[in-house]
Scaffold this motif. Structure first.
Motif, PDB file in Angstrom:
ATOM      1  N   HIS A 162      36.251  -1.846 105.116  1.00  0.00           N
ATOM      2  CA  HIS A 162      37.705  -2.487 105.233  1.00  0.00           C
ATOM      3  C   HIS A 162      38.557  -1.335 105.701  1.00  0.00           C
ATOM      4  N   ALA A 163      39.500  -2.019 106.619  1.00  0.00           N
ATOM      5  CA  ALA A 163      40.391  -0.955 107.082  1.00  0.00           C
ATOM      6  C   ALA A 163      41.828  -1.716 106.959  1.00  0.00           C
ATOM      7  N   ARG A 164      43.021  -0.837 107.179  1.00  0.00           N
ATOM      8  CA  ARG A 164      44.391  -1.350 107.268  1.00  0.00           C
ATOM      9  C   ARG A 164      44.465  -1.806 108.686  1.00  0.00           C
ATOM     10  N   ALA A 165      44.523  -1.153 109.797  1.00  0.00           N
ATOM     11  CA  ALA A 165      44.536  -1.455 111.099  1.00  0.00           C
ATOM     12  C   ALA A 165      43.526  -2.094 112.013  1.00  0.00           C
ATOM     13  N   GLY A 166      42.196  -1.477 111.807  1.00  0.00           N
ATOM     14  CA  GLY A 166      41.071  -2.136 112.594  1.00  0.00           C
ATOM     15  C   GLY A 166      39.794  -1.421 112.416  1.00  0.00           C
ATOM     16  N   VAL A 167      38.790  -1.929 112.699  1.00  0.00           N
ATOM     17  CA  VAL A 167      37.362  -1.565 112.490  1.00  0.00           C
ATOM     18  C   VAL A 167      36.651  -1.653 113.788  1.00  0.00           C
ATOM     19  N   VAL A 190      45.059  -0.165  98.602  1.00  0.00           N
ATOM     20  CA  VAL A 190      46.132   0.889  98.968  1.00  0.00           C
ATOM     21  C   VAL A 190      46.303   1.597  97.420  1.00  0.00           C
ATOM     22  N   ALA A 191      46.317   1.024  96.484  1.00  0.00           N
ATOM     23  CA  ALA A 191      46.534   1.786  95.158  1.00  0.00           C
ATOM     24  C   ALA A 191      45.279   2.873  95.258  1.00  0.00           C
ATOM     25  N   ALA A 192      44.211   2.543  95.381  1.00  0.00           N
ATOM     26  CA  ALA A 192      43.063   3.567  95.181  1.00  0.00           C
ATOM     27  C   ALA A 192      43.278   4.736  95.987  1.00  0.00           C
ATOM     28  N   HIS A 193      43.643   4.286  97.306  1.00  0.00           N
ATOM     29  CA  HIS A 193      43.955   5.418  98.373  1.00  0.00           C
ATOM     30  C   HIS A 193      45.245   6.490  97.819  1.00  0.00           C
ATOM     31  N   ASP A 194      46.402   5.939  97.629  1.00  0.00           N
ATOM     32  CA  ASP A 194      47.142   6.669  97.132  1.00  0.00           C
ATOM     33  C   ASP A 194      46.931   7.540  95.906  1.00  0.00           C
ATOM     34  N   ALA A 195      46.105   7.188  95.014  1.00  0.00           N
ATOM     35  CA  ALA A 195      45.815   7.672  94.000  1.00  0.00           C
ATOM     36  C   ALA A 195      44.583   9.079  94.184  1.00  0.00           C
ATOM     37  N   ALA A 196      43.861   8.530  95.197  1.00  0.00           N
ATOM     38  CA  ALA A 196      42.882   9.561  95.708  1.00  0.00           C
ATOM     39  C   ALA A 196      43.606  10.711  96.680  1.00  0.00           C
ATOM     40  N   MET A 197      44.805  10.427  97.435  1.00  0.00           N
ATOM     41  CA  MET A 197      45.270  11.296  97.903  1.00  0.00           C
ATOM     42  C   MET A 197      46.325  12.198  97.361  1.00  0.00           C
ATOM     43  N   ALA A 198      46.497  11.893  95.854  1.00  0.00           N
ATOM     44  CA  ALA A 198      47.393  12.811  95.173  1.00  0.00           C
ATOM     45  C   ALA A 198      46.949  14.197  94.960  1.00  0.00           C
ATOM     46  N   VAL A 199      47.770  15.096  95.292  1.00  0.00           N
ATOM     47  CA  VAL A 199      47.409  16.597  94.999  1.00  0.00           C
ATOM     48  C   VAL A 199      47.026  16.855  93.554  1.00  0.00           C
ATOM     49  N   LEU A 209      26.711   9.928 106.822  1.00  0.00           N
ATOM     50  CA  LEU A 209      27.646  10.470 105.932  1.00  0.00           C
ATOM     51  C   LEU A 209      27.515   9.680 104.447  1.00  0.00           C
ATOM     52  N   PRO A 210      27.256  10.124 103.309  1.00  0.00           N
ATOM     53  CA  PRO A 210      27.217   9.475 102.096  1.00  0.00           C
ATOM     54  C   PRO A 210      28.522   9.464 101.254  1.00  0.00           C
ATOM     55  N   GLY A 211      28.970   8.409 100.665  1.00  0.00           N
ATOM     56  CA  GLY A 211      30.137   8.252 100.034  1.00  0.00           C
ATOM     57  C   GLY A 211      31.122   7.132 100.399  1.00  0.00           C
ATOM     58  N   SER A 212      32.274   6.996  99.915  1.00  0.00           N
ATOM     59  CA  SER A 212      33.191   5.962 100.302  1.00  0.00           C
ATOM     60  C   SER A 212      34.229   6.508 101.008  1.00  0.00           C
ATOM     61  N   ILE A 213      34.610   5.803 102.101  1.00  0.00           N
ATOM     62  CA  ILE A 213      36.012   6.522 102.954  1.00  0.00           C
ATOM     63  C   ILE A 213      36.929   5.460 102.632  1.00  0.00           C
ATOM     64  N   LEU A 214      38.170   6.330 102.133  1.00  0.00           N
ATOM     65  CA  LEU A 214      39.457   5.533 101.977  1.00  0.00           C
ATOM     66  C   LEU A 214      40.410   6.122 103.226  1.00  0.00           C
ATOM     67  N   ALA A 215      40.536   5.542 104.356  1.00  0.00           N
ATOM     68  CA  ALA A 215      41.344   5.931 105.331  1.00  0.00           C
ATOM     69  C   ALA A 215      42.480   5.154 105.511  1.00  0.00           C
ATOM     70  N   GLY A 216      43.514   5.915 105.819  1.00  0.00           N
ATOM     71  CA  GLY A 216      45.015   5.421 105.762  1.00  0.00           C
ATOM     72  C   GLY A 216      45.312   4.512 107.082  1.00  0.00           C
ATOM     73  N   SER A 217      44.524   4.448 107.859  1.00  0.00           N
ATOM     74  CA  SER A 217      44.602   3.508 108.905  1.00  0.00           C
ATOM     75  C   SER A 217      43.465   2.670 109.722  1.00  0.00           C
ATOM     76  N   ALA A 218      42.539   3.634 110.185  1.00  0.00           N
ATOM     77  CA  ALA A 218      41.293   3.120 110.889  1.00  0.00           C
ATOM     78  C   ALA A 218      40.086   3.954 110.732  1.00  0.00           C
ATOM     79  N   ILE A 219      39.001   3.180 111.082  1.00  0.00           N
ATOM     80  CA  ILE A 219      37.491   3.829 110.930  1.00  0.00           C
ATOM     81  C   ILE A 219      36.867   3.428 112.060  1.00  0.00           C
ATOM     82  N   THR A 220      36.215   4.350 112.765  1.00  0.00           N
ATOM     83  CA  THR A 220      35.254   4.020 114.049  1.00  0.00           C
ATOM     84  C   THR A 220      33.896   4.621 113.859  1.00  0.00           C
ATOM     85  N   PHE A 221      32.745   3.758 113.927  1.00  0.00           N
ATOM     86  CA  PHE A 221      31.604   4.314 113.747  1.00  0.00           C
ATOM     87  C   PHE A 221      30.779   4.303 115.222  1.00  0.00           C
TER      88      PHE A 221
END
Length: 178
Positions: A4-9, A57-66, A156-168
């Motif tokens: 899932h992405a905000r701008a495009g996959v 969006v809420a999860a991304h913001d929390a994960a990006m918190a310093v 790449l293992p894991g979950s990606i929370l990207a602010g805009s797009a993901i390219t495979f």
């Protein structure tokens, strides 16, 4: 959702496989490239994507918190070994072509790895992340200010929370969700 992405996959190159989940974009609408579903899945409707996007969006913001317990890391991490913890880059996270990154769980019960980058994650072609000593894909999170690009034949293992797009890239594998 598997992806899932905000701008495009974008699925680049040869056909990519999405394992066990849907693909969605919100508020954008672009899902492009050659891909197939394995174990069920579909391109989600705009309404389904919008509902999911709000929680992401809420999860991304929390994960990006310093975090005060975080460790600063170099931009280039190919060839490095990481133990459980939070790691952050003031710019990007990159893997040079053909390199391996090791996540060593140190035989802990539930080792967690959080990688934060102000901008992007870019894995070059033929790169991999190896999980050892109890590290699992379910406990790896890549939190990115902008975008992720997985190069051809990268794993790449894991979950990606990207602010805009993901390219495979062609034949890239994400062992998790994005």
């Amino acid at each position: 959702f598997a992806v899932h992405a905000r701008a495009g996959v974008t699925f680049a190159g040869a056909e990519s496989t999405v394992h066990g989940g849907d693909v969605g974009v919100s508020p954008g609408t672009a899902v492009t490239g050659d891909f197939a579903f394995d174990g069920g899945g579909a391109v989600a409707s705009a309404a389904e994507s919008a509902e999911f996007a709000a929680s992401v969006v809420a999860a991304h913001d929390a994960a990006m918190a310093v975090r005060s317990d975080g460790h600063e890391m170099a931009i280039e991490i190919g060839g490095e070994t990481f133990t459980p913890g939070t790691y952050r880059s003031g710019s990007a996270i990159n893997f040079a072509s053909g390199t391996v990154v090791t996540l060593d769980g140190r035989n802990q019960a539930n080792p967690v790895f959080l990688f934060q980058a102000v901008s992007t994650l870019v894995t070059a072609a033929n790169t991999a992340v190896i999980l050892q000593n109890g590290a699992t894909a379910e406990n790896v999170l890549w939190a990115l200010g902008t975008a992720a690009t997985l190069g051809a034949n990268s794993v790449l293992p894991g979950s990606i929370l990207a602010g805009s797009a993901i390219t495979f890239g062609a034949n890239s594998e994400l062992l998790g969700c994005a």
